[in-house]
Write a protein that holds these residues in place. Sequence first.
Motif, PDB file in Angstrom:
ATOM      1  N   ASN A 170       0.847  -1.263   0.120  1.00 53.34           N
ATOM      2  CA  ASN A 170      -0.060   0.020   0.110  1.00 53.34           C
ATOM      3  C   ASN A 170       0.907   1.193  -0.107  1.00 53.34           C
ATOM      4  O   ASN A 170       1.482   1.484   1.053  1.00 53.34           O
ATOM      5  CB  ASN A 170      -0.983  -0.044   1.316  1.00 53.34           C
ATOM      6  N   LEU A 186       4.250   8.597  -7.560  1.00 47.89           N
ATOM      7  CA  LEU A 186       3.482   7.266  -7.690  1.00 47.89           C
ATOM      8  C   LEU A 186       3.887   6.138  -8.557  1.00 47.89           C
ATOM      9  O   LEU A 186       4.236   5.147  -8.344  1.00 47.89           O
ATOM     10  CB  LEU A 186       2.203   7.529  -8.109  1.00 47.89           C
ATOM     11  N   VAL A 190       5.657   2.513  -7.785  1.00 47.95           N
ATOM     12  CA  VAL A 190       4.968   1.351  -8.469  1.00 47.95           C
ATOM     13  C   VAL A 190       6.196   0.548  -9.297  1.00 47.95           C
ATOM     14  O   VAL A 190       6.226  -0.738  -9.390  1.00 47.95           O
ATOM     15  CB  VAL A 190       4.000   1.607  -9.535  1.00 47.95           C
ATOM     16  N   THR A 200      -1.863  -0.939  -3.596  1.00 55.83           N
ATOM     17  CA  THR A 200      -2.996  -0.089  -3.492  1.00 55.83           C
ATOM     18  C   THR A 200      -2.409   1.124  -3.344  1.00 55.83           C
ATOM     19  O   THR A 200      -1.436   1.312  -3.034  1.00 55.83           O
ATOM     20  CB  THR A 200      -3.785  -0.634  -2.237  1.00 55.83           C
ATOM     21  N   ILE A 201      -3.182   2.249  -3.745  1.00 59.03           N
ATOM     22  CA  ILE A 201      -2.755   3.650  -3.680  1.00 59.03           C
ATOM     23  C   ILE A 201      -3.793   4.366  -2.670  1.00 59.03           C
ATOM     24  O   ILE A 201      -4.950   3.978  -2.898  1.00 59.03           O
ATOM     25  CB  ILE A 201      -2.704   4.324  -4.868  1.00 59.03           C
ATOM     26  N   MET A 211      -5.215  10.544  -6.912  1.00 62.21           N
ATOM     27  CA  MET A 211      -4.079   9.405  -6.832  1.00 62.21           C
ATOM     28  C   MET A 211      -4.941   8.113  -7.152  1.00 62.21           C
ATOM     29  O   MET A 211      -4.621   7.207  -7.755  1.00 62.21           O
ATOM     30  CB  MET A 211      -3.702   9.180  -5.287  1.00 62.21           C
ATOM     31  N   ALA A 212      -6.224   8.040  -6.461  1.00 64.42           N
ATOM     32  CA  ALA A 212      -7.011   7.126  -6.934  1.00 64.42           C
ATOM     33  C   ALA A 212      -7.550   6.720  -8.379  1.00 64.42           C
ATOM     34  O   ALA A 212      -7.344   5.719  -9.266  1.00 64.42           O
ATOM     35  CB  ALA A 212      -8.742   7.109  -6.465  1.00 64.42           C
ATOM     36  N   ALA A 215      -4.237   5.427 -10.109  1.00 61.51           N
ATOM     37  CA  ALA A 215      -4.146   3.854  -9.512  1.00 61.51           C
ATOM     38  C   ALA A 215      -5.245   3.131 -10.366  1.00 61.51           C
ATOM     39  O   ALA A 215      -4.964   1.946 -10.810  1.00 61.51           O
ATOM     40  CB  ALA A 215      -4.721   3.528  -8.357  1.00 61.51           C
ATOM     41  N   GLY A 220      -3.717  -0.469 -10.625  1.00 63.27           N
ATOM     42  CA  GLY A 220      -3.578  -0.588  -9.224  1.00 63.27           C
ATOM     43  C   GLY A 220      -4.899  -0.923  -8.311  1.00 63.27           C
ATOM     44  O   GLY A 220      -6.134  -0.939  -9.098  1.00 63.27           O
ATOM     45  N   HIS A 221      -4.775  -0.890  -7.045  1.00 59.98           N
ATOM     46  CA  HIS A 221      -6.073  -0.972  -6.216  1.00 59.98           C
ATOM     47  C   HIS A 221      -6.205   0.410  -5.569  1.00 59.98           C
ATOM     48  O   HIS A 221      -5.071   1.237  -5.688  1.00 59.98           O
ATOM     49  CB  HIS A 221      -6.206  -2.237  -5.428  1.00 59.98           C
ATOM     50  N   VAL A 222      -7.181   0.632  -4.901  1.00 59.14           N
ATOM     51  CA  VAL A 222      -7.488   1.845  -4.081  1.00 59.14           C
ATOM     52  C   VAL A 222      -7.743   1.860  -2.674  1.00 59.14           C
ATOM     53  O   VAL A 222      -8.905   0.883  -2.380  1.00 59.14           O
ATOM     54  CB  VAL A 222      -8.539   2.813  -4.921  1.00 59.14           C
TER      55      VAL A 222
END
Length: 272
Positions: A170, A186, A190, A200-201, A211-212, A215, A220-222
């Motif tokens: 995370n 970010l 990664v 996850t971000i 940021m979400a 991701a 990525g996940h959030v």
Amino acid sequence: MEKLIITAAISGAEVTKEQNKNVPYTIEEISNEAEMAYKLGASIIHLHVRYDDGTPTQDINRYKACIEEISKKCPDVIIQPSTGGAIGMSNEERLQPLNLNPEMATLDCGTCNFGGDDIFINTENTIIEFAKSMNNKGIKPELECFDKGMVDMALTLNNKAIIKSPMHFNFILGVPGAISANGQNLLFLVQSIPKSSTFTITGVGRNQFYMAAIAIAIGGHVRVGFEDNLYLSKGILANSNGELVEKVVRIANELGREIAKPDEARKILGLL
Ligand code: KMH
Ligand code: ZN
């Protein structure tokens, strides 16, 4: 692209009702927030607990009662207790929820400033102690990295087989004193982890949703929730964690990314 895992960090340890009256303290409030977030798309609840007056605690009995209540309302959700606890807690106190054998728990991978005079302390020996305790109990760590050096620490411990593969990170961007939240940072984080890892971000404060969005776009996940951000949009306090989850779901829908149910999240994270 893999389905999107949404984690709701519903309560935290540092935010208060003075900042947003909807921050949950009691078991009833925390479990209601969990239920709403789950029903709206969260498959993981990142959990801190409080006493009724809002004081953060890692008390195993309080965790047990809270987890039981959440499990009644959200039978299949993944509950991920914190081992970070609150600033200033001892390791012994922080480790307590691991004795409830959750599927996952957080493993904080280094020390950083945390705003004002606060320092969140995680020495190398602490990280090793916590990682070994999770290994012994078969608990999957979520590797909390507030800065690039913490990623490097996780990779070092992975090379020594103290942190097992596949790893789940995370990346938390925007804590004052740690890595700031922007696209370049970010991607730097990664790109530094093995391809077999998941991530996850978490964008802190006003950084949460852009940021979400990155991701979601890059696979990525959030994570969202009151622990990290109290606002739905500029100047507008969120009424619930559910509203924050809903907004991520809306962004994901626009970008064509499907939302993972808890069992799909378990498969992605290798929990099954
Ligand atoms: N409360 C923060 C100082 C975690 O949950 O593992 C640390 C934290 C990290 O919340
Ligand atoms: Zn936390």
